[in-house]
Design a protein around this motif. Structure first.
Motif, PDB file in Angstrom:
ATOM      1  N   ILE A 131       0.814  -1.205   0.000  1.00 19.89           N
ATOM      2  CA  ILE A 131       0.000   0.000   0.000  1.00 19.89           C
ATOM      3  C   ILE A 131       0.859   1.271   0.000  1.00 19.89           C
ATOM      4  O   ILE A 131       0.372   2.361  -0.298  1.00 19.89           O
ATOM      5  CB  ILE A 131      -1.006  -0.019   1.182  1.00 19.89           C
ATOM      6  CG1 ILE A 131      -2.206   0.884   0.905  1.00 19.89           C
ATOM      7  CG2 ILE A 131      -0.329   0.303   2.487  1.00 19.89           C
ATOM      8  CD1 ILE A 131      -3.127   0.368  -0.150  1.00 19.89           C
ATOM      9  N   ALA A 191       0.511   4.441  -5.188  1.00 22.21           N
ATOM     10  CA  ALA A 191      -0.526   4.693  -4.183  1.00 22.21           C
ATOM     11  C   ALA A 191      -0.605   6.167  -3.805  1.00 22.21           C
ATOM     12  O   ALA A 191      -1.474   6.553  -3.034  1.00 22.21           O
ATOM     13  CB  ALA A 191      -0.263   3.858  -2.926  1.00 22.21           C
ATOM     14  N   SER A 222     -10.517   1.342  -0.579  1.00 21.99           N
ATOM     15  CA  SER A 222      -9.113   1.182  -0.961  1.00 21.99           C
ATOM     16  C   SER A 222      -8.443   0.189  -0.028  1.00 21.99           C
ATOM     17  O   SER A 222      -7.642   0.548   0.832  1.00 21.99           O
ATOM     18  CB  SER A 222      -8.394   2.534  -0.901  1.00 21.99           C
ATOM     19  OG  SER A 222      -8.971   3.442  -1.799  1.00 21.99           O
ATOM     20  N   LEU A 253      -3.442  -2.320  -2.879  1.00 22.24           N
ATOM     21  CA  LEU A 253      -2.754  -1.377  -3.754  1.00 22.24           C
ATOM     22  C   LEU A 253      -3.531  -1.105  -5.031  1.00 22.24           C
ATOM     23  O   LEU A 253      -3.592   0.038  -5.491  1.00 22.24           O
ATOM     24  CB  LEU A 253      -1.345  -1.880  -4.080  1.00 22.24           C
ATOM     25  CG  LEU A 253      -0.541  -0.973  -5.007  1.00 22.24           C
ATOM     26  CD1 LEU A 253      -0.383   0.440  -4.438  1.00 22.24           C
ATOM     27  CD2 LEU A 253       0.811  -1.600  -5.308  1.00 22.24           C
ATOM     28  N   ARG A 311      -6.455   1.158  -4.220  1.00 25.01           N
ATOM     29  CA  ARG A 311      -5.920   2.462  -3.811  1.00 25.01           C
ATOM     30  C   ARG A 311      -5.416   3.228  -5.024  1.00 25.01           C
ATOM     31  O   ARG A 311      -5.667   4.433  -5.168  1.00 25.01           O
ATOM     32  CB  ARG A 311      -4.801   2.293  -2.779  1.00 25.01           C
ATOM     33  CG  ARG A 311      -4.016   3.550  -2.469  1.00 25.01           C
ATOM     34  CD  ARG A 311      -4.861   4.652  -1.860  1.00 25.01           C
ATOM     35  NE  ARG A 311      -4.046   5.868  -1.685  1.00 25.01           N
ATOM     36  CZ  ARG A 311      -4.529   7.060  -1.495  1.00 25.01           C
ATOM     37  NH1 ARG A 311      -5.837   7.255  -1.405  1.00 25.01           N
ATOM     38  NH2 ARG A 311      -3.729   8.103  -1.367  1.00 25.01           N
ATOM     39  N   ALA A 312      -4.700   2.570  -5.925  1.00 23.55           N
ATOM     40  CA  ALA A 312      -4.201   3.235  -7.129  1.00 23.55           C
ATOM     41  C   ALA A 312      -5.350   3.724  -7.997  1.00 23.55           C
ATOM     42  O   ALA A 312      -5.274   4.812  -8.587  1.00 23.55           O
ATOM     43  CB  ALA A 312      -3.287   2.291  -7.911  1.00 23.55           C
TER      44      ALA A 312
END
Length: 195
Positions: free
Chosen positions: A72, A77, A104, A107, A110-111
């Motif tokens: 993460i 990120a 999220s 990863l 979140r991305a």
């Protein structure tokens, strides 16, 4: 790449982007590794080695960066990390749902969240059939947020003769959505010899 069927789409997109000189940041979900193993025979235990082998040394010569799903804190990120956009190919309905709800939890999601908040292009290739109302509502929500939804629905007007022709059409549509000029499939009205 996530755990939806159609790993060949993600593989082919990575190969095309590398061939066009882009640096590729790759994240594969755990279910995505399972699909890679089931659909292509890729070994999921030596991940970096396998990716380096399958993408012609792209990791070793720094044309590709592989990020663990759990990392993460990876560069991608953060909104301060500069990139041109993100494509999730193929995109499972679970990943699509997480993005639509802003969850999220790894990863990859979140991305995607960072890509949205920074106003960068986000393209997803959902691969599921049939679709239920939840799937459709999540896609509509993301579409309204500016996400390009490119379902894995190949066309046949271009007279595909091989599975590669069908895969290249879908990957070409993703590249069109990214604004990348290419000639990997025959467009409507284009003679065969102009591809």
């Amino acid at each position: 790449m996530t755990g939806a069927s159609g790993a060949i789409y993600g593989i082919t997109l990575c190969r095309q982007l590398l061939a066009f000189g882009f640096h590729v940041h790759l994240v594969v979900s755990e279910a995505g590794w399972r699909v890679l193993k089931e659909e292509t025979g890729w070994e999921a235990t030596r991940r970096v080695d396998v990716l380096n082998e399958r993408f012609d040394g792209a990791i070793a010569d720094k044309r590709m960066t592989y990020h663990s799903l759990a990392d993460i804190g990876a560069s991608i990120a953060s909104g301060s990390f500069r990139c041109e956009g993100m494509a999730i190919v193929p995109c499972s309905m679970g990943t699509l749902s997480a993005i639509a709800s802003g969850a999220s939890t790894n990863l990859l999601t979140r991305a995607a969240d960072v890509t949205l908040k920074e106003g960068r292009p986000l393209l997803i290739v959902p691969r599921e059939t049939p679709l239920n109302a939840i799937h459709l509502e999540n896609m509509l929500k993301l579409s309204r947020l500016g996400v390009r939804i490119i379902p894995a629905m190949p066309a046949f007007y271009n007279g595909p003769r091989t599975l590669d022709d069908i895969v290249n059409f879908m990957v070409g549509k993703v590249m069109d959505g990214m604004g990348i000029e290419h000639h990997i499939y025959r467009r409507w009205g284009q003679p065969d010899d102009e591809q």
